[in-house]
Design a protein around this motif. Structure first.
Motif, PDB file in Angstrom:
ATOM      1  N   LYS A 182       8.792  -1.282  18.583  1.00 59.10           N
ATOM      2  CA  LYS A 182       9.244  -0.172  19.434  1.00 59.10           C
ATOM      3  C   LYS A 182       8.335   1.043  19.359  1.00 59.10           C
ATOM      4  CE  LYS A 182      14.051  -1.579  19.207  1.00 59.10           C
ATOM      5  NZ  LYS A 182      15.394  -1.214  18.822  1.00 59.10           N
ATOM      6  N   ASP A 183       7.629   1.215  18.249  1.00 59.64           N
ATOM      7  CA  ASP A 183       6.736   2.360  18.069  1.00 59.64           C
ATOM      8  C   ASP A 183       5.305   1.832  17.988  1.00 59.64           C
ATOM      9  OD1 ASP A 183       5.210   4.510  17.251  1.00 59.64           O
ATOM     10  OD2 ASP A 183       6.515   5.057  15.572  1.00 59.64           O
ATOM     11  N   PRO A 184       4.451   2.133  18.962  1.00 59.13           N
ATOM     12  CA  PRO A 184       3.115   1.542  18.996  1.00 59.13           C
ATOM     13  C   PRO A 184       2.236   1.872  17.790  1.00 59.13           C
ATOM     14  CG  PRO A 184       3.383   3.151  20.762  1.00 59.13           C
ATOM     15  CD  PRO A 184       4.711   3.012  20.090  1.00 59.13           C
ATOM     16  N   GLN A 185       2.551   2.928  17.045  1.00 57.86           N
ATOM     17  CA  GLN A 185       1.769   3.244  15.856  1.00 57.86           C
ATOM     18  C   GLN A 185       2.612   3.155  14.590  1.00 57.86           C
ATOM     19  OE1 GLN A 185      -0.276   6.942  16.432  1.00 57.86           O
ATOM     20  NE2 GLN A 185      -1.825   5.972  17.691  1.00 57.86           N
ATOM     21  N   GLY A 186       3.801   2.573  14.699  1.00 58.84           N
ATOM     22  CA  GLY A 186       4.694   2.479  13.555  1.00 58.84           C
ATOM     23  C   GLY A 186       4.573   1.145  12.832  1.00 58.84           C
ATOM     24  N   VAL A 187       5.139   1.086  11.656  1.00 55.25           N
ATOM     25  CA  VAL A 187       5.170  -0.147  10.872  1.00 55.25           C
ATOM     26  C   VAL A 187       6.603  -0.422  10.426  1.00 55.25           C
ATOM     27  CG1 VAL A 187       2.814   0.084  10.015  1.00 55.25           C
ATOM     28  CG2 VAL A 187       4.689   1.010   8.680  1.00 55.25           C
ATOM     29  N   MET A 188       6.853  -1.681  10.172  1.00 53.90           N
ATOM     30  CA  MET A 188       8.132  -2.095   9.590  1.00 53.90           C
ATOM     31  C   MET A 188       7.830  -2.616   8.193  1.00 53.90           C
ATOM     32  SD  MET A 188       9.772  -3.884  12.974  1.00 53.90           S
ATOM     33  CE  MET A 188      10.971  -4.768  12.059  1.00 53.90           C
ATOM     34  N   ILE A 189       8.503  -2.069   7.203  1.00 55.51           N
ATOM     35  CA  ILE A 189       8.322  -2.472   5.813  1.00 55.51           C
ATOM     36  C   ILE A 189       9.543  -3.286   5.412  1.00 55.51           C
ATOM     37  CG2 ILE A 189       8.085  -1.689   3.428  1.00 55.51           C
ATOM     38  CD1 ILE A 189       6.841   0.891   4.539  1.00 55.51           C
ATOM     39  N   HIS A 190       9.313  -4.516   4.981  1.00 60.37           N
ATOM     40  CA  HIS A 190      10.399  -5.370   4.510  1.00 60.37           C
ATOM     41  C   HIS A 190      10.227  -5.533   3.013  1.00 60.37           C
ATOM     42  CE1 HIS A 190      12.520  -9.471   4.323  1.00 60.37           C
ATOM     43  NE2 HIS A 190      13.398  -8.499   4.275  1.00 60.37           N
ATOM     44  N   VAL A 191      11.129  -4.915   2.260  1.00 65.28           N
ATOM     45  CA  VAL A 191      11.065  -4.989   0.800  1.00 65.28           C
ATOM     46  C   VAL A 191      11.621  -6.333   0.358  1.00 65.28           C
ATOM     47  CG1 VAL A 191      11.890  -3.989  -1.370  1.00 65.28           C
ATOM     48  CG2 VAL A 191      11.228  -2.491   0.540  1.00 65.28           C
ATOM     49  N   LYS A 192      10.811  -7.064  -0.392  1.00 65.19           N
ATOM     50  CA  LYS A 192      11.213  -8.376  -0.895  1.00 65.19           C
ATOM     51  C   LYS A 192      11.945  -8.255  -2.225  1.00 65.19           C
ATOM     52  CE  LYS A 192       9.268 -10.769   2.367  1.00 65.19           C
ATOM     53  NZ  LYS A 192       9.998 -11.678   3.222  1.00 65.19           N
ATOM     54  N   THR A 193      11.462  -7.377  -3.082  1.00 72.39           N
ATOM     55  CA  THR A 193      12.109  -7.190  -4.375  1.00 72.39           C
ATOM     56  C   THR A 193      11.707  -5.849  -4.974  1.00 72.39           C
ATOM     57  OG1 THR A 193      12.524  -8.200  -6.552  1.00 72.39           O
ATOM     58  CG2 THR A 193      10.290  -8.338  -5.716  1.00 72.39           C
ATOM     59  N   VAL A 194      12.561  -5.314  -5.786  1.00 74.53           N
ATOM     60  CA  VAL A 194      12.269  -4.131  -6.592  1.00 74.53           C
ATOM     61  C   VAL A 194      12.951  -4.350  -7.939  1.00 74.53           C
ATOM     62  CG1 VAL A 194      14.220  -2.868  -5.566  1.00 74.53           C
ATOM     63  CG2 VAL A 194      12.449  -1.613  -6.772  1.00 74.53           C
ATOM     64  N   HIS A 195      12.181  -4.204  -8.985  1.00 74.39           N
ATOM     65  CA  HIS A 195      12.767  -4.382 -10.313  1.00 74.39           C
ATOM     66  C   HIS A 195      11.911  -3.735 -11.385  1.00 74.39           C
ATOM     67  CE1 HIS A 195       9.938  -7.716 -11.188  1.00 74.39           C
ATOM     68  NE2 HIS A 195      10.182  -8.093  -9.957  1.00 74.39           N
ATOM     69  N   ALA A 196      12.525  -3.521 -12.535  1.00 77.91           N
ATOM     70  CA  ALA A 196      11.789  -2.988 -13.676  1.00 77.91           C
ATOM     71  C   ALA A 196      10.709  -3.993 -14.034  1.00 77.91           C
ATOM     72  CB  ALA A 196      12.743  -2.771 -14.846  1.00 77.91           C
ATOM     73  N   TYR A 197       9.565  -3.486 -14.459  1.00 75.87           N
ATOM     74  CA  TYR A 197       8.411  -4.361 -14.621  1.00 75.87           C
ATOM     75  C   TYR A 197       7.567  -3.915 -15.796  1.00 75.87           C
ATOM     76  CZ  TYR A 197       4.360  -7.102 -13.091  1.00 75.87           C
ATOM     77  OH  TYR A 197       3.338  -7.994 -13.002  1.00 75.87           O
ATOM     78  N   ASP A 198       7.142  -4.861 -16.595  1.00 76.12           N
ATOM     79  CA  ASP A 198       6.241  -4.566 -17.707  1.00 76.12           C
ATOM     80  C   ASP A 198       4.816  -4.565 -17.179  1.00 76.12           C
ATOM     81  OD1 ASP A 198       4.764  -4.342 -19.997  1.00 76.12           O
ATOM     82  OD2 ASP A 198       5.237  -6.357 -20.725  1.00 76.12           O
ATOM     83  N   TRP A 199       4.208  -3.397 -17.066  1.00 75.29           N
ATOM     84  CA  TRP A 199       2.874  -3.274 -16.499  1.00 75.29           C
ATOM     85  C   TRP A 199       1.833  -3.130 -17.603  1.00 75.29           C
ATOM     86  CZ3 TRP A 199       1.205  -5.006 -12.296  1.00 75.29           C
ATOM     87  CH2 TRP A 199       0.050  -4.541 -11.689  1.00 75.29           C
ATOM     88  N   SER A 200       2.153  -3.646 -18.796  1.00 74.53           N
ATOM     89  CA  SER A 200       1.192  -3.552 -19.884  1.00 74.53           C
ATOM     90  C   SER A 200      -0.011  -4.457 -19.633  1.00 74.53           C
ATOM     91  CB  SER A 200       1.856  -3.896 -21.213  1.00 74.53           C
ATOM     92  OG  SER A 200       2.363  -5.219 -21.180  1.00 74.53           O
ATOM     93  N   GLN A 201       0.154  -5.484 -18.795  1.00 72.80           N
ATOM     94  CA  GLN A 201      -0.939  -6.376 -18.426  1.00 72.80           C
ATOM     95  C   GLN A 201      -1.247  -6.196 -16.941  1.00 72.80           C
ATOM     96  OE1 GLN A 201      -2.690  -8.456 -20.468  1.00 72.80           O
ATOM     97  NE2 GLN A 201      -1.560  -7.527 -22.131  1.00 72.80           N
ATOM     98  N   PRO A 202      -2.194  -5.321 -16.568  1.00 73.88           N
ATOM     99  CA  PRO A 202      -2.527  -5.143 -15.152  1.00 73.88           C
ATOM    100  C   PRO A 202      -3.175  -6.405 -14.593  1.00 73.88           C
ATOM    101  CG  PRO A 202      -4.059  -3.944 -16.540  1.00 73.88           C
ATOM    102  CD  PRO A 202      -3.008  -4.510 -17.449  1.00 73.88           C
ATOM    103  N   PRO A 203      -3.304  -6.504 -13.266  1.00 74.10           N
ATOM    104  CA  PRO A 203      -3.936  -7.681 -12.667  1.00 74.10           C
ATOM    105  C   PRO A 203      -5.334  -7.903 -13.238  1.00 74.10           C
ATOM    106  CG  PRO A 203      -3.022  -6.286 -10.973  1.00 74.10           C
ATOM    107  CD  PRO A 203      -2.922  -5.525 -12.272  1.00 74.10           C
ATOM    108  N   GLN A 204      -5.732  -9.152 -13.325  1.00 70.71           N
ATOM    109  CA  GLN A 204      -7.074  -9.485 -13.796  1.00 70.71           C
ATOM    110  C   GLN A 204      -8.099  -8.952 -12.795  1.00 70.71           C
ATOM    111  OE1 GLN A 204      -7.776 -10.992 -16.762  1.00 70.71           O
ATOM    112  NE2 GLN A 204      -5.599 -10.721 -17.115  1.00 70.71           N
ATOM    113  N   MET A 205      -9.173  -8.412 -13.282  1.00 70.96           N
ATOM    114  CA  MET A 205     -10.216  -7.875 -12.414  1.00 70.96           C
ATOM    115  C   MET A 205     -11.134  -8.999 -11.972  1.00 70.96           C
ATOM    116  SD  MET A 205      -9.193  -4.933 -12.379  1.00 70.96           S
ATOM    117  CE  MET A 205      -8.213  -3.820 -13.326  1.00 70.96           C
ATOM    118  N   PRO A 206     -11.641  -9.004 -10.783  1.00 75.22           N
ATOM    119  CA  PRO A 206     -11.255  -8.117  -9.690  1.00 75.22           C
ATOM    120  C   PRO A 206      -9.973  -8.611  -9.013  1.00 75.22           C
ATOM    121  CG  PRO A 206     -12.976  -9.589  -8.961  1.00 75.22           C
ATOM    122  CD  PRO A 206     -12.711  -9.922 -10.412  1.00 75.22           C
TER     123      PRO A 206
END
Length: 122
Positions: free
Chosen positions: A70-94
């Motif tokens: 409906k909005d030519p410059q808009g986006v729709m965000i569909h959240v799949k999940t939200v939860h507490a997360y242990d971020w002590s191990q970030p993604p492997q580089m790159p």
């Protein structure tokens, strides 16, 4: 247990529900947050992840984006999940990533997500 929108029985998680109440505020404040690209090749799913430390509690939000019909410059965000997360191990580089504002503008203006960059190994 409660039924989800597909009729599947799911456990209701009070903690995830409480986190979901912050989503609007988080998305509005994530202009320069890094979005990590996460693709499941077996299922053909493409998701974006943002990890945020809100009030000292790390959380992970996984979502998909598509142009708003409906909005030519808009986006729709569909959240799949939200939860507490242990971020002590970030993604492997790159790991493919984009700033949130670049991702949103790309989908809103160009109607598709820009190519994620590879994180440089520092």
């Amino acid at each position: 247990m409660i039924p989800d929108y597909n009729g599947n029985q799911r456990y209701f998680c009070e903690r995830r529900y409480r986190l979901s109440l912050y989503l609007e505020r988080w998305f509005l404040g994530w202009e320069y947050e890094t979005c990590y690209h996460s693709a499941d090749k077996k299922r053909g799913a493409v998701r974006w992840l943002i990890v945020e430390a809100d009030g000292g509690m790390p959380v992970k939000v996984a979502f998909t984006l598509q142009p708003n019909r409906k909005d030519p410059q808009g986006v729709m965000i569909h959240v799949k999940t939200v939860h507490a997360y242990d971020w002590s191990q970030p993604p492997q580089m790159p790991h493919p990533h984009l700033p949130f504002d670049v991702l949103i503008k790309g989908v809103g203006v160009n109607r598709k997500a820009p190519q994620p960059r590879q994180r440089s190994g520092r």
